[in-house]
Design an enzyme around this catalytic site. Structure first.
Site, short mmCIF file in Angstrom:
data_model
loop_
_atom_site.label_atom_id
_atom_site.label_comp_id
_atom_site.label_asym_id
_atom_site.label_seq_id
_atom_site.Cartn_x
_atom_site.Cartn_y
_atom_site.Cartn_z
N HIS A 69 -13.35 10.37 -10.52
CA HIS A 69 -13.07 10.03 -11.92
C HIS A 69 -14.22 10.60 -12.75
O HIS A 69 -15.39 10.34 -12.44
CB HIS A 69 -13.05 8.51 -12.13
N GLN A 73 -10.00 9.26 -24.36
CA GLN A 73 -11.02 9.77 -23.45
C GLN A 73 -10.82 11.26 -23.18
O GLN A 73 -9.68 11.75 -23.19
CB GLN A 73 -10.95 9.03 -22.11
N ASP A 97 -10.71 12.58 -20.37
CA ASP A 97 -10.65 12.05 -19.01
C ASP A 97 -10.14 13.12 -18.04
O ASP A 97 -9.34 13.97 -18.42
CB ASP A 97 -9.70 10.85 -18.99
N LYS A 114 -21.11 5.34 -9.20
CA LYS A 114 -20.93 6.34 -10.27
C LYS A 114 -22.27 6.91 -10.71
O LYS A 114 -23.29 6.22 -10.73
CB LYS A 114 -20.20 5.73 -11.47
N HIS A 151 -9.43 13.72 -13.48
CA HIS A 151 -9.55 13.26 -12.10
C HIS A 151 -9.41 14.46 -11.17
O HIS A 151 -8.52 15.29 -11.35
CB HIS A 151 -8.50 12.21 -11.79
N CYS A 204 -6.37 6.52 -14.76
CA CYS A 204 -6.41 6.91 -13.34
C CYS A 204 -5.12 6.64 -12.56
O CYS A 204 -4.67 7.54 -11.84
CB CYS A 204 -7.62 6.29 -12.64
N ARG A 226 -7.86 -1.37 -24.82
CA ARG A 226 -8.49 -2.48 -24.11
C ARG A 226 -8.66 -3.65 -25.08
O ARG A 226 -9.07 -3.45 -26.23
CB ARG A 226 -9.85 -2.05 -23.54
#
Length: 670
Positions: free
Chosen positions: A543, A409, A411, A497, A413, A362, A391
């Site tokens: 997100h 991911q 992912d 979320k 945005h 992000c 992570r």
């Protein structure tokens, strides 16, 4: 005469009862059936023992086995206490600590007496039998209130050092609840409990395993033995659970990953996956599928750096909230003692700047958004990335593909105006629905609300939560058909979320997709656009992910399909296998034509019996085996053996190619 209490029941009636009347008394007054079925009570919303006296006017709802979630938690809590009582009964001198209910059972941490070795799997049958004796004895479970000092004195006198330590840390003068089983055995516990051990089914539990555990989770403390069990309301539920476990073991993605030659993990790269050609083919198909879906939905794909300056993570707030889960490296080449084959001893200068490997994408996406001047006319801007993240998960938490340190991911945005949020979330809901439907998953949608520790104003949280509610309602998903539920306190520190919980083939749920409405990060990283009024405004940042991570989603797919992936996802979609060597040339020709039609095909021309080849390719979960011999070569046909079916089917080669081509077409292209 004391004043009567007014107790309101769920049917709207009100009963007047003497002070000291218990919920069990009211259940008995209503009828013997309810008296027998009642397990506990909700008094003004608080779950309480059935035999705890009522003190004031209020509402009362009786809990029975029909209230399955509450009933199961009560039963599992009781099974844990019966487990501890059984262990101490069999081995006097055993120290007990704590034992909670879990999602499918219970555990209790105990320390064996000095006179014997720690408990092992060999001890479980004897413990189970003693537990059944305690249950059949139907011992009343009685709530008592003790002073803190009384408990400390009791535990110390009985050599219960762990319990004494815990009691000593509680506030001085506090009254504590304990529960007595029968006339003797006692444990410190908030409760509530069932009325007696006989409310448990002696055939509805099973002790599963033992493991090491440290007192209070600290490896500096004494090592204990954790005894795990699974507990249910009846034997039918237990049998169904054990069957699910057996089925889950067969479907374990780590086992199937080896058998299908998809991937492996090893010590040299804790928590990172070594993808083999067959496994990476699944990855590539998923990635291509998701790219098509995102392209069609108006996303633009970007690629951002793995390493960013720690100051960027401090500004975003992640360094303060998440630093222990991030990998950091010095922004200089460290000095290293030792050359050649000897051990290296790196030194980092005390004034070194630090970089952090991204645990999420992000902040980098905000930096891309901030390049140049963005007008309100440009919004919404949807930026997507197949972003590789790291992570620092603890070694003990790593689990195959399901919990890794390096992951990628799907992912994205979305940067939008306040007025666009609901439309964008609604569009995402429909996109997620299309994706999960393509894989045959049903799902539940849940809304995770503000946590106790969070950034942002209450007004912003109110607005963000309501936007998500409105979007789900407009998408037609805020109802029981989609398992709609709100989860207080489970949102991220910067945003509420929506969560998508998939249900797999054996009834397990997996939380996968999410979308979050964030006003915090754009503020912290100074993202803005020029509004219609010519002034700078903050965008809302959504997100979102659908697969979550490719690693975990592939693990879920392997277990959901038990390795028998849909033909479009299967690494090898067909194998052409010969019965006799005379058919080798024809087999090669068949394979060439399948390949030309876009089918991922292999040939098996080995001098092995056809039954051997069938077994081997079935183990590898190849969807279709095309068997050819002299007759098939002469007739231009193939004998198709489909994975999981008993009989093969003879058909012309052209028909087989058409069938395979249709099955190999991804669902979004059909």
């Amino acid at each position: 005469m004391s004043e009567l209490l007014k107790i309101s029941l769920p049917d709207g009636s009100v009963r007047e009862v003497e002070p000291g009347t218990t919920p069990a008394d009211i259940a008995a007054a209503i009828g013997p059936g309810l008296a027998k079925a009642a397990l506990a009570a909700r008094v003004d919303g608080e779950l309480r023992d059935l035999n705890r006296p009522l003190e004031r006017d209020g509402t009362l709802a009786l809990v029975t086995s029909r209230d399955e979630d509450e009933a199961l938690e009560l039963a599992r809590h009781d099974y844990a206490h019966v487990l501890a009582e059984a262990v101490q009964s069999l081995w006097p001198g055993t120290q007990i600590t704590f034992g909670p209910a879990t999602d499918d059972g219970f555990y209790y941490d105990v320390k064996a007496p000095e006179s014997r070795d720690p408990f092992s799997m060999d001890d479980l049958p004897a413990i189970e039998e003693r537990m059944r004796e305690i249950i059949r004895a139907d011992k009343p479970l009685t709530r008592e209130v003790w002073s803190r000092q009384q408990l400390i004195d009791k535990w110390r006198a009985e050599g219960e050092t762990f319990k004494a330590e815990w009691a000593a840390e509680l506030p001085e003068g506090e009254k504590l609840t304990v529960y007595r089983s029968g006339d003797d055995w006692l444990d410190m516990c908030r409760g509530p409990h069932l009325a007696s051990t006989g409310k448990l089914d002696p055939q509805a539990f099973k002790l599963m395993r033992v493991a090491g555990a440290y007192w209070r989770g600290d490896q500096k403390n004494a090592q204990l033995t954790r005894i795990y069990g699974t507990g249910w309301l009846n034997k039918k539920q237990l049998d169904a659970h054990l069957h699910r476990l057996e089925e889950a073991a067969k479907r374990d993605h780590r086992k199937l990953g080896r058998e299908m030659d998809l991937f492996h993990l090893q010590e040299e790269a804790h928590g990172s996956v070594f993808w083999h050609p067959q496994g990476f083919r699944i990855w590539r198909e998923l990635e291509a599928y998701m790219r098509r879906r995102m392209d069609a939905a108006g996303y633009r794909e970007i690629k951002t750096p793995q390493l960013m300056d720690v100051h960027q993570w401090e500004q975003s707030g992640h360094w303060g909230k998440y630093a222990e889960n991030m990998f950091a490296v010095p922004d200089i080449v460290p000095e290293v003692d030792g050359l050649g084959d000897g051990p290296a001893n790196p030194h980092v200068a005390p004034d070194a700047d630090w970089m952090a490997i991204k645990p999420m994408n992000c902040p980098a996406h905000v930096l891309v958004f901030k390049q140049g001047i963005t007008s309100y006319r440009d919004l919404p801007i949807r930026l997507g990335e197949m972003g590789c993240c790291h992570r620092n998960e603890p070694h003990g938490a790593l689990h195959g593909l399901m919990r890794v340190r390096q992951f990628t991911q799907d992912d994205a945005h979305i940067f939008c105006t306040e007025a666009q949020v609901v439309d964008e979330v609604r569009a995402f809901c429909r996109l997620a629905d299309a994706v999960y439907s393509d894989f045959g998953f049903s799902y539940h949608v849940k809304l995770a609300l503000r946590p106790e520790k969070r950034f942002g104003s209450e007004a912003d949280w109110d607005k963000a939560e309501q936007e998500l509610r409105d979007a789900v309602a407009e998408a037609g998903m805020a109802n029981d058909d989609y398992g709609w539920e709100e989860l207080p306190g489970e949102g991220a520190f910067y945003a509420p979320k929506l969560e998508w919980h998939l249900t797999d083939a054996i009834g397990r749920t997996w939380q996968v997709g999410t979308i979050q409405g964030d006003r915090v990060l754009p503020e912290r990283l100074d993202a803005s656009y020029v509004g219609e009024d010519g002034e700078r405004h903050r965008p809302v940042m959504l997100h979102r992910a659908i697969f979550g991570s490719y690693e975990r989603f592939i693990g879920i797919l392997i277990e959901h399909f038990a390795g028998r992936l849909p033909v479009w996802l299967a690494p090898t979609q067909a194998v052409v296998a010969t019965i006799v060597s005379d058919a080798d040339d024809y087999a090669r020709d068949v394979a060439r034509k399948l390949e030309a039609a876009g089918i991922r095909v292999e040939s098996d021309l080995r001098n092995e019996k056809i039954n051997y080849k069938v077994r081997e390719h079935s183990l590898a979960k190849v969807p279709h085996l095309l068997v050819v011999g002299k007759r098939e070569a002469e007739e231009g046909t193939v004998a198709v053996r489909t994975l999981g079916e008993q009989h093969q089917k003879a058909m012309p080669l052209a028909e087989a190619i058409a069938m395979l081509k249709a099955e190999a077409t991804p669902p979004d292209l059909r």
